[in-house]
Design a protein around this motif. Structure first.
Motif, PDB file in Angstrom:
ATOM      1  N   LEU A   1     -10.449  11.015  16.493  1.00  0.00           N
ATOM      2  CA  LEU A   1     -10.292  10.312  15.226  1.00  0.00           C
ATOM      3  C   LEU A   1     -11.523   8.833  14.504  1.00  0.00           C
ATOM      4  CD1 LEU A   1      -6.429   9.535  14.735  1.00  0.00           C
ATOM      5  CD2 LEU A   1      -8.292   7.590  14.515  1.00  0.00           C
ATOM      6  N   LEU A   2     -11.597   8.636  15.304  1.00  0.00           N
ATOM      7  CA  LEU A   2     -12.911   7.120  14.916  1.00  0.00           C
ATOM      8  C   LEU A   2     -13.887   8.105  14.753  1.00  0.00           C
ATOM      9  CD1 LEU A   2     -12.666   5.356  18.536  1.00  0.00           C
ATOM     10  CD2 LEU A   2     -11.810   4.318  16.061  1.00  0.00           C
ATOM     11  N   PHE A   3     -14.697   8.974  14.806  1.00  0.00           N
ATOM     12  CA  PHE A   3     -15.864   9.722  13.959  1.00  0.00           C
ATOM     13  C   PHE A   3     -15.766   9.951  12.907  1.00  0.00           C
ATOM     14  CE2 PHE A   3     -17.945  13.249  12.817  1.00  0.00           C
ATOM     15  CZ  PHE A   3     -19.494  12.945  13.700  1.00  0.00           C
ATOM     16  N   GLN A   4     -14.160  10.848  12.645  1.00  0.00           N
ATOM     17  CA  GLN A   4     -14.044  10.897  11.638  1.00  0.00           C
ATOM     18  C   GLN A   4     -13.266   9.973  10.318  1.00  0.00           C
ATOM     19  OE1 GLN A   4     -11.736  14.356  10.152  1.00  0.00           O
ATOM     20  NE2 GLN A   4     -10.831  14.017  12.571  1.00  0.00           N
ATOM     21  N   ALA A   5     -13.360   8.224  11.297  1.00  0.00           N
ATOM     22  CA  ALA A   5     -12.697   7.341  10.295  1.00  0.00           C
ATOM     23  C   ALA A   5     -14.751   6.749  10.279  1.00  0.00           C
ATOM     24  CB  ALA A   5     -12.159   6.785  11.576  1.00  0.00           C
ATOM     25  N   LYS A   6     -15.135   6.181  10.728  1.00  0.00           N
ATOM     26  CA  LYS A   6     -16.457   5.872  10.608  1.00  0.00           C
ATOM     27  C   LYS A   6     -17.255   6.636   9.613  1.00  0.00           C
ATOM     28  CE  LYS A   6     -20.468   4.470  13.042  1.00  0.00           C
ATOM     29  NZ  LYS A   6     -20.788   4.022  13.902  1.00  0.00           N
ATOM     30  N   ASN A   7     -17.267   7.725   9.458  1.00  0.00           N
ATOM     31  CA  ASN A   7     -17.654   8.897   8.545  1.00  0.00           C
ATOM     32  C   ASN A   7     -17.577   8.164   6.894  1.00  0.00           C
ATOM     33  OD1 ASN A   7     -19.462  10.068  10.434  1.00  0.00           O
ATOM     34  ND2 ASN A   7     -18.110  11.612  10.110  1.00  0.00           N
ATOM     35  N   HIS A   8     -16.220   7.997   7.317  1.00  0.00           N
ATOM     36  CA  HIS A   8     -15.323   7.617   5.618  1.00  0.00           C
ATOM     37  C   HIS A   8     -15.199   6.493   5.243  1.00  0.00           C
ATOM     38  CE1 HIS A   8     -14.975  12.037   4.440  1.00  0.00           C
ATOM     39  NE2 HIS A   8     -14.397  11.888   5.457  1.00  0.00           N
ATOM     40  N   LYS A   9     -15.554   5.073   6.753  1.00  0.00           N
ATOM     41  CA  LYS A   9     -15.735   3.864   6.447  1.00  0.00           C
ATOM     42  C   LYS A   9     -13.677   3.722   6.287  1.00  0.00           C
ATOM     43  CE  LYS A   9     -20.465   3.493   4.757  1.00  0.00           C
ATOM     44  NZ  LYS A   9     -20.906   2.163   3.181  1.00  0.00           N
ATOM     45  N   LEU A  10     -13.307   4.252   7.239  1.00  0.00           N
ATOM     46  CA  LEU A  10     -11.886   2.910   7.186  1.00  0.00           C
ATOM     47  C   LEU A  10     -11.837   2.307   8.459  1.00  0.00           C
ATOM     48  CD1 LEU A  10     -10.098   7.102   6.533  1.00  0.00           C
ATOM     49  CD2 LEU A  10     -10.858   5.594   5.250  1.00  0.00           C
TER      50      LEU A  10
ATOM     51  N   ILE B   1      -3.061   5.390  10.453  1.00  0.00           N
ATOM     52  CA  ILE B   1      -2.589   4.493  11.829  1.00  0.00           C
ATOM     53  C   ILE B   1      -2.088   6.207  12.471  1.00  0.00           C
ATOM     54  CG2 ILE B   1      -0.853   3.703  12.988  1.00  0.00           C
ATOM     55  CD1 ILE B   1      -0.599   2.324   9.708  1.00  0.00           C
ATOM     56  N   PRO B   2      -3.072   6.050  14.014  1.00  0.00           N
ATOM     57  CA  PRO B   2      -2.602   7.287  15.018  1.00  0.00           C
ATOM     58  C   PRO B   2      -1.854   6.530  15.159  1.00  0.00           C
ATOM     59  CG  PRO B   2      -4.232   5.888  15.611  1.00  0.00           C
ATOM     60  CD  PRO B   2      -4.515   5.406  14.468  1.00  0.00           C
TER      61      PRO B   2
ATOM     62  N   ALA C   1       0.283  -1.299   0.244  1.00  0.00           N
ATOM     63  CA  ALA C   1      -0.119  -0.359   0.309  1.00  0.00           C
ATOM     64  C   ALA C   1       0.812   1.336   0.238  1.00  0.00           C
ATOM     65  CB  ALA C   1      -0.776  -0.274   1.069  1.00  0.00           C
ATOM     66  N   LYS C   2       0.118   2.753  -0.272  1.00  0.00           N
ATOM     67  CA  LYS C   2       1.131   3.735  -0.033  1.00  0.00           C
ATOM     68  C   LYS C   2       0.329   4.231   1.303  1.00  0.00           C
ATOM     69  CE  LYS C   2       1.105   7.963  -2.526  1.00  0.00           C
ATOM     70  NZ  LYS C   2       0.286   8.854  -3.889  1.00  0.00           N
ATOM     71  N   PRO C   3       1.915   4.730   2.092  1.00  0.00           N
ATOM     72  CA  PRO C   3       1.564   5.679   2.977  1.00  0.00           C
ATOM     73  C   PRO C   3       1.878   6.953   2.715  1.00  0.00           C
ATOM     74  CG  PRO C   3       3.771   4.832   2.830  1.00  0.00           C
ATOM     75  CD  PRO C   3       3.383   4.113   1.748  1.00  0.00           C
ATOM     76  N   VAL C   4       0.569   7.838   3.430  1.00  0.00           N
ATOM     77  CA  VAL C   4       0.589   9.185   3.284  1.00  0.00           C
ATOM     78  C   VAL C   4       0.051  10.174   3.647  1.00  0.00           C
ATOM     79  CG1 VAL C   4      -1.601  10.920   2.362  1.00  0.00           C
ATOM     80  CG2 VAL C   4      -1.505   8.756   0.463  1.00  0.00           C
ATOM     81  N   PHE C   5       1.432  10.805   3.950  1.00  0.00           N
ATOM     82  CA  PHE C   5       1.746  11.657   5.388  1.00  0.00           C
ATOM     83  C   PHE C   5       1.195  12.765   5.561  1.00  0.00           C
ATOM     84  CE2 PHE C   5       5.460   8.810   3.931  1.00  0.00           C
ATOM     85  CZ  PHE C   5       5.991   8.344   5.049  1.00  0.00           C
ATOM     86  N   TRP C   6       0.348  12.825   6.628  1.00  0.00           N
ATOM     87  CA  TRP C   6       0.049  13.705   7.668  1.00  0.00           C
ATOM     88  C   TRP C   6       0.788  14.895   8.205  1.00  0.00           C
ATOM     89  CZ3 TRP C   6      -3.505  16.934   4.113  1.00  0.00           C
ATOM     90  CH2 TRP C   6      -3.640  17.498   4.746  1.00  0.00           C
ATOM     91  N   ASP C   7       1.404  16.206   8.703  1.00  0.00           N
ATOM     92  CA  ASP C   7       1.228  17.052   9.018  1.00  0.00           C
ATOM     93  C   ASP C   7       0.968  15.992  10.804  1.00  0.00           C
ATOM     94  OD1 ASP C   7       3.644  18.455  11.272  1.00  0.00           O
ATOM     95  OD2 ASP C   7       2.266  20.385  10.405  1.00  0.00           O
TER      96      ASP C   7
ATOM     97  N   ALA D   1      -2.373  16.197  13.304  1.00  0.00           N
ATOM     98  CA  ALA D   1      -3.070  16.784  13.232  1.00  0.00           C
ATOM     99  C   ALA D   1      -4.974  16.305  12.823  1.00  0.00           C
ATOM    100  CB  ALA D   1      -2.355  17.942  12.079  1.00  0.00           C
ATOM    101  N   ALA D   2      -5.533  16.619  13.939  1.00  0.00           N
ATOM    102  CA  ALA D   2      -6.781  17.086  13.847  1.00  0.00           C
ATOM    103  C   ALA D   2      -7.436  16.989  12.721  1.00  0.00           C
ATOM    104  CB  ALA D   2      -7.340  17.907  14.601  1.00  0.00           C
ATOM    105  N   ASP D   3      -7.046  18.332  11.711  1.00  0.00           N
ATOM    106  CA  ASP D   3      -7.573  17.669   9.638  1.00  0.00           C
ATOM    107  C   ASP D   3      -6.613  16.961   9.188  1.00  0.00           C
ATOM    108  OD1 ASP D   3      -4.737  18.592   9.827  1.00  0.00           O
ATOM    109  OD2 ASP D   3      -5.364  20.543   9.089  1.00  0.00           O
TER     110      ASP D   3
END
Length: 371
Positions: A141-150, A127-128, A98-104, A112-114
């Motif tokens: 984080l779980l709220f956002q992940a669930k909304n996007h089915k991650l 992966i937090p 897979a591809k790691p997509v880095f975020w600040d 970061a929250a965004d």
């Protein structure tokens, strides 16, 4: 006075005797793979962390890879990873194709929250990392992940014993991944790791994957690997786990000593939340614009320090990618880990504090001379 960053030879004699006794018992029993010690470790960790399933494996890196494979993350998928972390977090994403997509990160090194802005149609997981022992805000984080089915895979390698609202690090996501590397708060005398999950299916699949894809001996239903934890390390961990609460109390006492002694230094940013239950005090990372100078000054006075981590992953050749990552990069440039472990003496921490103060007093005098 010489103060090592971490000297595992200083484990107290009572604990050393208990470890020697455990090894002698296991040597007499002659069971070095699987067996009762492994079963007891999984049971003890499940009880301590309130995790329905705790699955022992060879190390923390394997735990992350097993989690990804169990969730069928692979070629064509993207996984969101914080820019500042130990390399394993991104390494395993590449290993499974897979591809790691880095975020600040935020100022403390947590994703970061965004991070949701990094989501694409190919994103399959996030992966937090509970960096330095401080927990990510998992509810958000779980709220956002669930909304996007991650899928959510918690890298809890540094956070054994951290709890938020009574819930342990590693027990929020689909799979939590632990490391018992010797330097960790709960460390073995070698390599060891663990996966946590509340899913019956994931429990069964991870156990298959870490044992050559076997259901029973010689019946291989999928391609797995050998990632079994050896029984001797499980036995040692059972001994350390009995003392874990006491060792954590000592670690927090020393952290409080640092906070009290260094709190008045304006040029020094101290770690936030280190005395809270959501931080296990794994590392005591201070931040200063004079990081490299301070590290050299302390070394001259025989005080060991460490940098976790001197480079963000997107700046490394194997993971190179463009992006801002301003806060992660700033922490990598300004962060310095001071000695913090249960084997330190109070007077040693006092010595470290005195030398840090001396350094900044000198810096202040130098500035005044220039005016």
């Amino acid at each position: 006075m010489k103060v090592s960053f971490l000297d595992l030879k200083r484990i107290d004699e009572g604990l050393k005797d208990a470890l020697k006794s455990k090894f002698a018992t296991m040597l007499d029993a002659g069971v070095f793979s699987g067996g009762e010690e492994l079963r007891l470790l999984e049971s003890h960790v499940s009880r301590y962390l309130a995790s329905p399933y705790s699955i022992a494996c060879a190390n923390g890196t394997d735990a992350l890879e097993l989690a990804l494979r169990a969730l069928d993350v692979g070629s064509g998928d993207e996984v969101i990873v914080p820019a500042l972390t130990w390399v394993s977090t991104a390494e395993v994403v590449k290993v499974v194709g897979a591809k790691p997509v880095f975020w600040d990160t935020d100022e403390d090194g947590l994703l970061a929250a965004d991070w949701g802005k990094a989501i694409t149609e190919r994103t399959k997981a996030v992966i937090p990392v509970h960096l330095y022992g401080k927990m990510q805000d998992m509810e958000s984080l779980l709220f956002q992940a669930k909304n996007h089915k991650l899928y959510v895979i918690e890298d809890a390698a540094q956070s054994f014993g951290s709890f938020a609202a009574g819930k342990a690090a590693g027990t929020f996501g689909d799979v939590g991944c632990l490391s018992f590397y010797p330097t960790k708060n709960l460390g073995a005398l070698g390599e060891a790791g663990m996966c946590l999950t509340d899913s019956d299916l994931l429990n069964e699949r991870i156990r298959r994957l870490l044992n050559h894809g076997q259901v029973v001996r010689d019946e291989h239903v999928e391609v797995g690997r050998n990632s079994r934890m050896d029984s001797v390390q499980a036995g040692f961990l059972n001994v350390f786990l009995q003392e874990f609460t006491n060792l954590q109390q000592r670690r927090k006492q020393l952290a409080a000593q640092y906070l009290d002694g260094l709190g008045a230094i304006a040029e020094l940013k101290l770690p936030s939340g280190v005395m809270e239950s959501s931080h296990n005090g794994h590392l005591f990372v201070v931040q200063t614009l004079f990081r490299d100078e301070l590290k050299s000054f302390l070394a001259k006075h025989e005080i060991g320090t460490a940098i976790h981590y001197p480079k963000i992953l997107p700046d490394m050749q194997s993971y190179e990618c463009k992006g801002d990552f301003a806060k992660a990069r700033k922490l990598s440039q300004n962060g310095l880990s001071l000695p913090l472990n249960p084997w330190l003496k109070t007077e040693e921490v006092d010595y470290v504090i005195s030398k840090v103060k001396e350094f900044f007093n000198q810096k202040s005098m130098d500035v005044k001379k220039q005016l």
